[in-house]
Design an enzyme around this catalytic site. Structure first.
Site, PDB file in Angstrom:
ATOM      1  N   LYS A   1      -1.109  -5.934  -6.403  1.00 53.93           N
ATOM      2  CA  LYS A   1      -1.691  -6.062  -7.742  1.00 53.93           C
ATOM      3  C   LYS A   1      -3.122  -6.601  -7.652  1.00 53.93           C
ATOM      4  O   LYS A   1      -3.981  -5.972  -7.067  1.00 53.93           O
ATOM      5  CB  LYS A   1      -0.777  -6.938  -8.595  1.00 53.93           C
ATOM      6  CG  LYS A   1       0.696  -6.505  -8.565  1.00 53.93           C
ATOM      7  CD  LYS A   1       0.879  -5.161  -9.209  1.00 53.93           C
ATOM      8  CE  LYS A   1       2.302  -4.728  -9.447  1.00 53.93           C
ATOM      9  NZ  LYS A   1       3.188  -4.724  -8.306  1.00 53.93           N
TER      10      LYS A   1
ATOM     11  N   TYR B   1      10.026 -10.934 -13.013  1.00 49.92           N
ATOM     12  CA  TYR B   1       9.885  -9.533 -12.600  1.00 49.92           C
ATOM     13  C   TYR B   1      11.276  -8.934 -12.301  1.00 49.92           C
ATOM     14  O   TYR B   1      12.134  -9.608 -11.710  1.00 49.92           O
ATOM     15  CB  TYR B   1       8.961  -9.463 -11.377  1.00 49.92           C
ATOM     16  CG  TYR B   1       8.989  -8.117 -10.712  1.00 49.92           C
ATOM     17  CD1 TYR B   1       8.593  -6.984 -11.410  1.00 49.92           C
ATOM     18  CD2 TYR B   1       9.439  -7.971  -9.406  1.00 49.92           C
ATOM     19  CE1 TYR B   1       8.645  -5.740 -10.819  1.00 49.92           C
ATOM     20  CE2 TYR B   1       9.485  -6.722  -8.803  1.00 49.92           C
ATOM     21  CZ  TYR B   1       9.099  -5.607  -9.526  1.00 49.92           C
ATOM     22  OH  TYR B   1       9.157  -4.375  -8.935  1.00 49.92           O
TER      23      TYR B   1
ATOM     24  N   ARG C   1       4.300  -6.296  14.712  1.00 48.39           N
ATOM     25  CA  ARG C   1       5.351  -6.862  13.838  1.00 48.39           C
ATOM     26  C   ARG C   1       5.308  -8.386  13.882  1.00 48.39           C
ATOM     27  O   ARG C   1       5.708  -9.059  12.931  1.00 48.39           O
ATOM     28  CB  ARG C   1       6.738  -6.325  14.236  1.00 48.39           C
ATOM     29  CG  ARG C   1       7.881  -6.958  13.478  1.00 48.39           C
ATOM     30  CD  ARG C   1       9.133  -6.093  13.443  1.00 48.39           C
ATOM     31  NE  ARG C   1       9.541  -5.613  14.751  1.00 48.39           N
ATOM     32  CZ  ARG C   1      10.265  -6.320  15.628  1.00 48.39           C
ATOM     33  NH1 ARG C   1      10.669  -7.530  15.354  1.00 48.39           N
ATOM     34  NH2 ARG C   1      10.595  -5.798  16.794  1.00 48.39           N
TER      35      ARG C   1
END
Ligand code: PLP
Length: 392
Positions: free
Chosen positions: A204, A107, A54
């Site tokens: 993407k 977006y 993490r």
């Protein structure tokens, strides 16, 4: 200076703890320390790579090195999704009582952060039309701490003058955070134009194969260290295997982007001449009202276009139904063409009223993949013909 294809392949060389040509996958949640001092140092090393996954992992660090080299920034970090990159950065950089400026065309998830999440946390927000350079300056208040930018915007392909906004923001001591997902660092480098932090939905184009959900942030080390501190608390950690897949995807970004650009332009030109189409939004078209600005700050115009049909939603839906190659799907940026009706896709994130403001109901977003240009154009024109035949 090395070329983009070279840095994409080699920028992470120094972070390979082994001699394997393909980096190993560090599928571990934690790393061990030799002694108390080493353990204590690992716990506070920003974006370290061998304390606890993490906090950081070699697979994260390799992606970050390549992204920083491509974006031309001092540092970068990875997150579990594009939205994790955005929310972590925003939570790190603003507090209750602050004011944030965003764009009207952006977006849907970013719009929802601005319209719903931040106001709930006591952060006021103003959305401006990014095509009007003065609107942004007028929206500044004494409490403004951050400006969220996205250019070209999803799905209307509006262009923001990054250099002008960054200059105004600097003069007022306000940070800028730009979503570079649509352009990719191959077509546009916001940090070169003065933007403070750049982020991506790496889901993407960066990954490019529609098989990983990931986000990245790139910018100066001091700002990224602040965001990394918050990321320890939001905990949206990218899994090592996904980081490894993302690195593998990024390796071919400089090969893929020119094809996406060529396909986007060819589709936009062909569809803009079709009688069933009312308007094509694509910054590479000479007729796009912001074409010159786009040409000044971009090296290519990307693979995404917005198509508005003369007969609204029915025609948009019929067009999607008639496409043979692009599938109806919520994503973009992969090697396969995808198309979607944004007003349906964002209904889960925005209220009906917010949706009407954000996107025209008859808009289709077409994301050109890397298929052969002639095949995509023939398919899109045939689908538009079918729309026309159904409507008449
Ligand atoms: N930014 C843009 C421009 C997007 O299109 C998306 C998703 O579609 C996101 C951010 C959010 O990224 P993710 O889905 O990886 O959380």
């Amino acid at each position: 200076m090395l070329g983009k294809s070279t840095v994409t392949v080699h920028a992470d060389r120094g972070i390979h703890p082994s001699h394997a040509v393909a980096p190993p996958i560090y599928q571990t949640a934690a790393f061990s320390a030799e002694d108390a001092a080493g353990f204590a140092a690992g716990a506070v090393e920003p974006r370290g790579r061998d304390f606890y996954t993490r906090f950081g992992n070699p697979n994260h660090a390799q992606v970050a090195a390549v992204v920083a080299a491509l974006e031309g920034t001092e540092a970068a970090m990875v997150t579990a999704s594009g939205m994790a990159a955005l929310t972590t950065a925003v939570l790190a950089l603003v507090s209750a009582g602050d004011h944030v400026i965003g764009q009207r065309s952006t977006y849907g998830g970013t719009a929802s952060v601005l319209l719903n999440l931040l106001p709930r946390l006591g952060v006021s927000t103003t959305l401006v039309d990014q095509r009007d350079p003065e609107a942004l300056e007028k929206a500044l208040t004494a409490r403004t701490r951050l400006i969220l930018l996205e250019t070209p915007s999803n799905p209307l392909l509006h262009i923001t003058d990054l250099r002008a906004v960054a200059e105004v923001a600097r003069a007022h001591d306000v940070l800028t955070l730009a979503d570079n997902t649509f352009a990719t660092p191959l077509n546009q480098r916001p940090a070169d134009l003065g933007v403070d932090v750049v982020w991506h939905s790496a889901t993407k184009y960066l990954n490019g194969h529609s098989d990983v959900s990931a986000g990245v942030l790139a910018g100066p080390a001091d700002l990224l260290n602040r965001i990394w501190d918050t990321s320890l608390l939001t905990g949206a950690t990218l899994g090592p295997i996904d980081a490894w897949l993302l690195l593998r995807g990024i390796r071919t970004l400089p090969l893929r982007v020119p094809r996406h650009n060529a396909n986007g332009l060819a589709l936009a030109e062909a569809l803009s001449r079709h009688p069933a189409v009312r308007h094509v939004h694509y910054p590479g078209l000479a007729a796009h009202p912001q074409h010159q600005l786009a040409a000044d700050q971009m090296d290519g115009f990307g693979g995404v276009l917005g198509i508005e049909f003369a007969d609204g939603y029915e025609s948009a839906d019929a067009f999607l139904g008639h496409l043979r190659h692009p599938r109806r799907s919520a994503s973009l940026g992969g090697v396969e063409s995808l198309a979607v009706h944004p007003a349906s896709m964002w209904a889960g994130m925005l209220s009906a009223e917010q949706l009407t403001e954000a996107v025209p109901p008859g808009l289709v977003r077409l994301a050109a993949g890397t298929e052969d240009t002639d095949d995509l154009v023939a398919d899109a024109l045939a689908a538009a013909d079918s729309v026309r035949a159904t409507a008449s």
